[in-house]
Design a protein around this motif. Structure first.
Motif, PDB file in Angstrom:
ATOM      1  N   ARG A  15     -28.322 -28.391   8.880  1.00 44.88           N
ATOM      2  CA  ARG A  15     -27.714 -29.477   8.158  1.00 44.88           C
ATOM      3  C   ARG A  15     -28.776 -29.839   7.179  1.00 44.88           C
ATOM      4  NH1 ARG A  15     -25.853 -34.937   9.176  1.00 44.88           N
ATOM      5  NH2 ARG A  15     -26.382 -35.124   6.931  1.00 44.88           N
ATOM      6  N   ASP A  16     -28.422 -30.282   5.940  1.00 43.21           N
ATOM      7  CA  ASP A  16     -29.470 -30.980   5.038  1.00 43.21           C
ATOM      8  C   ASP A  16     -29.949 -32.118   5.414  1.00 43.21           C
ATOM      9  OD1 ASP A  16     -29.299 -28.519   3.584  1.00 43.21           O
ATOM     10  OD2 ASP A  16     -27.640 -29.423   2.121  1.00 43.21           O
ATOM     11  N   ARG A  17     -30.849 -32.470   5.203  1.00 40.25           N
ATOM     12  CA  ARG A  17     -31.393 -33.673   5.684  1.00 40.25           C
ATOM     13  C   ARG A  17     -31.052 -34.919   4.855  1.00 40.25           C
ATOM     14  NH1 ARG A  17     -36.661 -35.864   7.793  1.00 40.25           N
ATOM     15  NH2 ARG A  17     -36.880 -33.568   8.545  1.00 40.25           N
ATOM     16  N   ASP A  18     -30.536 -34.581   3.544  1.00 44.90           N
ATOM     17  CA  ASP A  18     -29.816 -35.823   2.573  1.00 44.90           C
ATOM     18  C   ASP A  18     -30.746 -36.980   2.646  1.00 44.90           C
ATOM     19  OD1 ASP A  18     -27.753 -33.873   1.796  1.00 44.90           O
ATOM     20  OD2 ASP A  18     -26.534 -34.437   3.722  1.00 44.90           O
ATOM     21  N   TYR A  19     -30.352 -38.104   3.111  1.00 45.06           N
ATOM     22  CA  TYR A  19     -31.010 -39.421   3.142  1.00 45.06           C
ATOM     23  C   TYR A  19     -31.100 -40.009   4.694  1.00 45.06           C
ATOM     24  CZ  TYR A  19     -30.519 -38.293  -1.599  1.00 45.06           C
ATOM     25  OH  TYR A  19     -30.705 -37.573  -3.030  1.00 45.06           O
ATOM     26  N   LEU A  20     -30.984 -38.921   5.593  1.00 49.73           N
ATOM     27  CA  LEU A  20     -31.022 -39.287   6.945  1.00 49.73           C
ATOM     28  C   LEU A  20     -32.418 -40.145   7.298  1.00 49.73           C
ATOM     29  CD1 LEU A  20     -29.607 -36.337   8.728  1.00 49.73           C
ATOM     30  CD2 LEU A  20     -28.461 -38.660   8.550  1.00 49.73           C
ATOM     31  N   ASP A  29     -35.818 -40.981   9.942  1.00 52.60           N
ATOM     32  CA  ASP A  29     -36.401 -40.194  11.050  1.00 52.60           C
ATOM     33  C   ASP A  29     -35.824 -40.541  12.101  1.00 52.60           C
ATOM     34  OD1 ASP A  29     -37.972 -38.863   9.106  1.00 52.60           O
ATOM     35  OD2 ASP A  29     -39.626 -40.303   9.475  1.00 52.60           O
ATOM     36  N   LYS A  30     -35.326 -41.939  12.359  1.00 51.41           N
ATOM     37  CA  LYS A  30     -34.829 -42.385  13.683  1.00 51.41           C
ATOM     38  C   LYS A  30     -33.077 -41.339  14.006  1.00 51.41           C
ATOM     39  CE  LYS A  30     -33.385 -46.494  15.986  1.00 51.41           C
ATOM     40  NZ  LYS A  30     -33.513 -48.085  16.264  1.00 51.41           N
ATOM     41  N   GLU A  31     -32.593 -41.183  12.894  1.00 51.87           N
ATOM     42  CA  GLU A  31     -31.197 -40.600  12.870  1.00 51.87           C
ATOM     43  C   GLU A  31     -31.494 -39.362  13.297  1.00 51.87           C
ATOM     44  OE1 GLU A  31     -28.334 -43.317   9.811  1.00 51.87           O
ATOM     45  OE2 GLU A  31     -29.964 -41.722   8.959  1.00 51.87           O
ATOM     46  N   ILE A  32     -32.475 -38.700  12.607  1.00 51.89           N
ATOM     47  CA  ILE A  32     -32.687 -37.147  12.838  1.00 51.89           C
ATOM     48  C   ILE A  32     -33.240 -37.037  14.364  1.00 51.89           C
ATOM     49  CG2 ILE A  32     -34.432 -35.421  12.396  1.00 51.89           C
ATOM     50  CD1 ILE A  32     -34.344 -36.400   9.442  1.00 51.89           C
ATOM     51  N   ILE A  33     -33.908 -37.918  15.093  1.00 53.29           N
ATOM     52  CA  ILE A  33     -34.381 -37.850  16.341  1.00 53.29           C
ATOM     53  C   ILE A  33     -33.024 -37.871  17.137  1.00 53.29           C
ATOM     54  CG2 ILE A  33     -35.553 -38.790  18.319  1.00 53.29           C
ATOM     55  CD1 ILE A  33     -37.904 -39.644  16.002  1.00 53.29           C
ATOM     56  N   LEU A  80     -30.842 -27.599  16.467  1.00 46.48           N
ATOM     57  CA  LEU A  80     -30.447 -27.976  15.239  1.00 46.48           C
ATOM     58  C   LEU A  80     -31.721 -28.028  14.367  1.00 46.48           C
ATOM     59  CD1 LEU A  80     -28.508 -29.993  13.543  1.00 46.48           C
ATOM     60  CD2 LEU A  80     -29.924 -31.800  14.492  1.00 46.48           C
ATOM     61  N   PHE A  81     -31.240 -27.353  13.122  1.00 48.08           N
ATOM     62  CA  PHE A  81     -32.377 -27.192  12.217  1.00 48.08           C
ATOM     63  C   PHE A  81     -32.161 -28.187  11.156  1.00 48.08           C
ATOM     64  CE2 PHE A  81     -33.179 -24.837   8.101  1.00 48.08           C
ATOM     65  CZ  PHE A  81     -34.542 -25.335   7.962  1.00 48.08           C
ATOM     66  N   ILE A  82     -32.909 -29.111  10.527  1.00 50.99           N
ATOM     67  CA  ILE A  82     -32.761 -29.950   9.594  1.00 50.99           C
ATOM     68  C   ILE A  82     -33.687 -29.785   8.437  1.00 50.99           C
ATOM     69  CG2 ILE A  82     -32.743 -32.423   8.623  1.00 50.99           C
ATOM     70  CD1 ILE A  82     -31.582 -33.031  11.456  1.00 50.99           C
ATOM     71  N   THR A  83     -33.225 -29.397   7.241  1.00 43.36           N
ATOM     72  CA  THR A  83     -34.558 -29.223   6.204  1.00 43.36           C
ATOM     73  C   THR A  83     -35.625 -30.272   5.849  1.00 43.36           C
ATOM     74  OG1 THR A  83     -32.960 -30.230   4.505  1.00 43.36           O
ATOM     75  CG2 THR A  83     -32.860 -27.908   4.911  1.00 43.36           C
ATOM     76  N   ARG A  88     -39.795 -35.094  -0.430  1.00 41.19           N
ATOM     77  CA  ARG A  88     -38.838 -35.367   0.368  1.00 41.19           C
ATOM     78  C   ARG A  88     -37.539 -35.690  -0.104  1.00 41.19           C
ATOM     79  NH1 ARG A  88     -34.782 -36.802   2.335  1.00 41.19           N
ATOM     80  NH2 ARG A  88     -34.129 -38.096   4.211  1.00 41.19           N
ATOM     81  N   TYR A  89     -37.681 -36.830  -1.146  1.00 40.23           N
ATOM     82  CA  TYR A  89     -36.469 -37.533  -1.723  1.00 40.23           C
ATOM     83  C   TYR A  89     -35.885 -36.730  -2.906  1.00 40.23           C
ATOM     84  CZ  TYR A  89     -36.756 -41.035   1.656  1.00 40.23           C
ATOM     85  OH  TYR A  89     -36.921 -41.680   3.122  1.00 40.23           O
ATOM     86  N   ARG A  90     -36.753 -36.074  -3.947  1.00 36.18           N
ATOM     87  CA  ARG A  90     -36.202 -35.394  -5.106  1.00 36.18           C
ATOM     88  C   ARG A  90     -34.862 -34.537  -4.686  1.00 36.18           C
ATOM     89  NH1 ARG A  90     -41.010 -31.322  -6.023  1.00 36.18           N
ATOM     90  NH2 ARG A  90     -40.811 -29.964  -4.333  1.00 36.18           N
ATOM     91  N   ILE A  91     -33.895 -34.596  -5.772  1.00 40.66           N
ATOM     92  CA  ILE A  91     -32.646 -34.140  -5.221  1.00 40.66           C
ATOM     93  C   ILE A  91     -32.712 -32.332  -5.567  1.00 40.66           C
ATOM     94  CG2 ILE A  91     -31.754 -34.423  -7.545  1.00 40.66           C
ATOM     95  CD1 ILE A  91     -29.578 -33.913  -4.623  1.00 40.66           C
ATOM     96  N   GLY A  92     -32.895 -31.557  -4.455  1.00 38.60           N
ATOM     97  CA  GLY A  92     -33.463 -30.148  -4.632  1.00 38.60           C
ATOM     98  C   GLY A  92     -32.585 -29.423  -5.361  1.00 38.60           C
ATOM     99  N   LYS A  93     -31.422 -29.349  -5.116  1.00 39.56           N
ATOM    100  CA  LYS A  93     -30.249 -28.526  -6.037  1.00 39.56           C
ATOM    101  C   LYS A  93     -30.558 -28.725  -7.306  1.00 39.56           C
ATOM    102  CE  LYS A  93     -26.297 -28.026  -2.594  1.00 39.56           C
ATOM    103  NZ  LYS A  93     -26.761 -28.614  -1.477  1.00 39.56           N
ATOM    104  N   LYS A  94     -30.607 -29.816  -7.798  1.00 41.94           N
ATOM    105  CA  LYS A  94     -30.771 -30.023  -9.486  1.00 41.94           C
ATOM    106  C   LYS A  94     -32.133 -29.633  -9.812  1.00 41.94           C
ATOM    107  CE  LYS A  94     -27.039 -33.450  -9.816  1.00 41.94           C
ATOM    108  NZ  LYS A  94     -26.218 -32.811 -10.461  1.00 41.94           N
ATOM    109  N   VAL A  95     -33.346 -30.085  -8.992  1.00 42.12           N
ATOM    110  CA  VAL A  95     -34.431 -29.556  -9.440  1.00 42.12           C
ATOM    111  C   VAL A  95     -34.643 -28.237  -9.392  1.00 42.12           C
ATOM    112  CG1 VAL A  95     -36.877 -29.899  -8.923  1.00 42.12           C
ATOM    113  CG2 VAL A  95     -35.398 -31.788  -8.648  1.00 42.12           C
ATOM    114  N   TYR A  96     -34.076 -27.670  -8.287  1.00 41.40           N
ATOM    115  CA  TYR A  96     -34.068 -26.099  -8.150  1.00 41.40           C
ATOM    116  C   TYR A  96     -33.487 -25.193  -9.554  1.00 41.40           C
ATOM    117  CZ  TYR A  96     -32.826 -21.433  -6.351  1.00 41.40           C
ATOM    118  OH  TYR A  96     -32.875 -19.935  -6.351  1.00 41.40           O
TER     119      TYR A  96
END
Length: 581
Positions: free
Chosen positions: A434-439, A441-445, A458-461, A536-544
């Motif tokens: 799953r993409d990290r999006d705006y989760l 660290d507590k939510e990811i753990i 679970l693999f999170i970007t 961490r926070y730049r929108i990867g798809k658009k920057v890519y």
């Protein structure tokens, strides 16, 4: 290659985009009744010299949706009002195919329009107009529209070749089909985009509601009436053998909701599904199956030519192969409960989706035979990025099966899948991406703990999405060593800066919702959060995509960054592979 099911061929023949698909199938395979294999399709596309035509052919082959567009509702060209921001956000996600209706007689018949965002350039949009008679050897119009500082540039192809015109408020050319293409583009730019951001709690509630209702078939009032009449001995039932291609599901869409693993497991106990026969009734030209959906999918998957059915009521005697017995309610298998809401479906689109689902079931069925060790589930429809990252982290194609599985990041959905699949493949390792999006660290753990309790990795970007992984100067330099690392780093900084406002705005919307009113204190906090951890926070798809455009201008060709390299290695994936061996 595989033969086109009769029911699918008939459905495709009912409209222009379907007939174009059939014509393309024949162009690729040389046979009018055969679906091309992936390899044949790829070879055909790669032999085309024009990139836009490659993308168009790809979409015609795999596109699930074709929308009806009424010519009378298209905008006029008195003033060229293209909402480019809206257009980019719409076409950034996917291209569109339209079937135009109510065209004036001055236009060719049954026109189809394809609209796409051209990522090779900045602010460039493509429209291709074609129809059944012109396709795939030629098109009726091909335009590319560029946004300039205070005007538009239109490149268009006609019988004289490519021409160019620059205009500000009004497009003044004589070619009617080119004008039509431009009108379609304006129409797409006016489409409303409504994206809402849901909290994890709201998503969980919505998913739970869906799971509580999804396995009740949609209500078929005619079926219910026939069952009732047979139960009261008002109608006879006939147990008979019929050709499989004479059976049509009442809801092809509901077939798509049934998890593939149910069908895989059902194949092993197929006798249980068939001991009473499929319950059907005759309706105009087919036997309608409105009850035994899993048995129907099993039959399609196993490519049965004949099948036993129980027919409620009257039917044309010539449509069956033979009668086994005649009775009333004692022949009726147990019926499922129904949803009460009204039901409507697009049969054409649903048949395409059903064919894809059967292909997926076939892949699942071959997982064990091919000694696969990993099933990787992702919500990304394009698996090329996650596949490249996995291979760069030590996984090989021969040991893994990557599947797009909507809802796989929701714990209840994946728990159900894991439980069913583990009965079939007890030694299989499950990995969810799953993409990290705006989760946080507590939510990811918490998510990792929940998934690990189920025995699922679970693999999170690291960045907001999987594309962020490819924004890596050393990786790009390995593919294109002619560009120095320092220059690539400058390109990355520029692309990131150009998308900074978009990235910060998405953080704000994800945190407070789309309707949040601007507040200087909050805005400053969002800006500080972003600048403290830009990667961490730049929108990867658009920057890519932005970065790819810069690289394209440098190397004078479309760059391919989806290649394996040691710089894409993810330690979390290396750790997962080590644990699972």
């Amino acid at each position: 290659m595989s033969k086109i099911p009769t029911v699918l061929k008939n459905a495709l023949s009912e409209n222009s985009i379907g007939r174009v698909k059939l014509k393309l199938f024949e162009e690729i395979t040389g046979k009018s009744d055969t679906v091309p294999s992936n390899e044949e399709s790829i070879t055909y596309i790669e032999n085309l010299k024009v990139k836009d035509l490659q993308l168009l052919i790809r979409d015609v082959l795999i596109k699930r949706d074709a929308f009806l567009l009424n010519y009378l509702k298209l905008p006029q060209l008195d003033s060229c009002k293209i909402h480019f921001d809206n257009l980019k956000s719409i076409l950034d996600e996917a291209s569109f195919i339209f079937m135009l209706e109510e065209l004036p007689v001055k236009f060719p018949s049954e026109i189809i329009a394809w609209v796409n965002y051209d990522s090779t350039y900045e602010d460039c949009y493509t429209v291709i107009i074609f129809n059944e008679s012109s396709f795939p050897k030629g098109v009726l119009a091909h335009i590319k529209v560029f946004l300039l500082e205070n005007s538009f540039k239109l490149n268009y192809l006609d019988e004289k070749g490519w021409s160019e015109t620059i205009f500000k408020d009004k497009l003044d050319i004589d070619n009617l089909v080119v004008k039509l293409a431009f009108k379609v583009l304006i129409h797409v730019s006016n489409i409303s985009v409504n994206r809402t951001f849901m909290s994890a709690e709201d998503m969980s509630k919505a998913n739970e509601q869906l799971n509580n209702t999804r396995f009740a078939p949609p209500r078929d009032l005619k079926y219910d009436k026939l069952v009732a009449d047979c139960s009261l001995h008002k109608l006879t039932c006939t147990r008979a053998v019929v050709n499989m291609d004479m059976i049509r599901p009442f809801s092809t869409s509901f077939c798509l909701e049934i998890p593939s693993e149910y069908v895989v497991e059902g194949i092993k106990d197929k006798e249980e599904f068939y001991k009473n026969g499929l319950l059907v009734y005759w309706d105009n030209e087919s036997f309608i199956m409105s009850d035994d959906y899993i048995a129907y999918l099993i039959s399609r998957q196993l490519e049965y030519e004949e099948i036993e059915v129980v027919i409620m009521g009257e039917y044309p005697i010539e449509k069956i192969i033979r009668v086994i017995s005649i009775g009333t309610k004692e022949l009726i298998p147990a019926a499922y409960l129904r949803k009460d809401e009204g039901f409507r479906e697009d049969y054409f689109t649903s048949q395409i989706l059903l064919t894809e689902k059967l292909d997926k079931i076939k892949r699942y069925n071959s997982v064990e035979e091919n000694n696969k060790k990993y099933i990787i589930l992702t919500e990304d429809s394009d698996i090329s990025a996650i596949e490249t990252v996995l291979k760069s982290s030590g996984f090989s194609s021969s040991e893994m099966e990557i599947d797009c599985y909507e809802g796989c990041t929701q714990i209840k959905s994946v728990e159900l899948l894991k439980r069913r699949m583990s009965k079939i493949y007890p030694k299989m390792n499950f990995i969810v991406h799953r993409d990290r999006d705006y989760l946080t660290d507590k939510e990811i753990i918490k998510m990792r703990e929940d998934f690990e309790k189920l025995g699922i990795y679970l693999f999170i970007t690291e960045g907001t999405d999987i594309e962020s992984t490819f924004i890596n100067a050393k990786h790009i330099n390995q593919i294109y060593p002619e560009i120095e690392i320092r220059e690539i780093e400058e390109m990355i900084l520029e692309s990131t800066k150009e998308l900074e406002e978009v990235s910060i705005d998405l953080i704000r919307k994800a945190t407070f919702g789309r309707d949040h009113k601007k507040d200087s204190l909050v805005d400053n906090a969002m800006i500080e959060l972003y600048k403290n951890n830009v990667e961490r926070y730049r929108i990867g798809k658009k920057v890519y995509k932005n970065l790819k455009s810069k690289i394209q201008r440098k190397i004078k060709k479309n760059p391919d960054l989806m290649k394996e390299s040691k710089f894409l290695k993810i330690e979390r994936l290396v750790e997962i592979r080590k644990k699972s061996n």
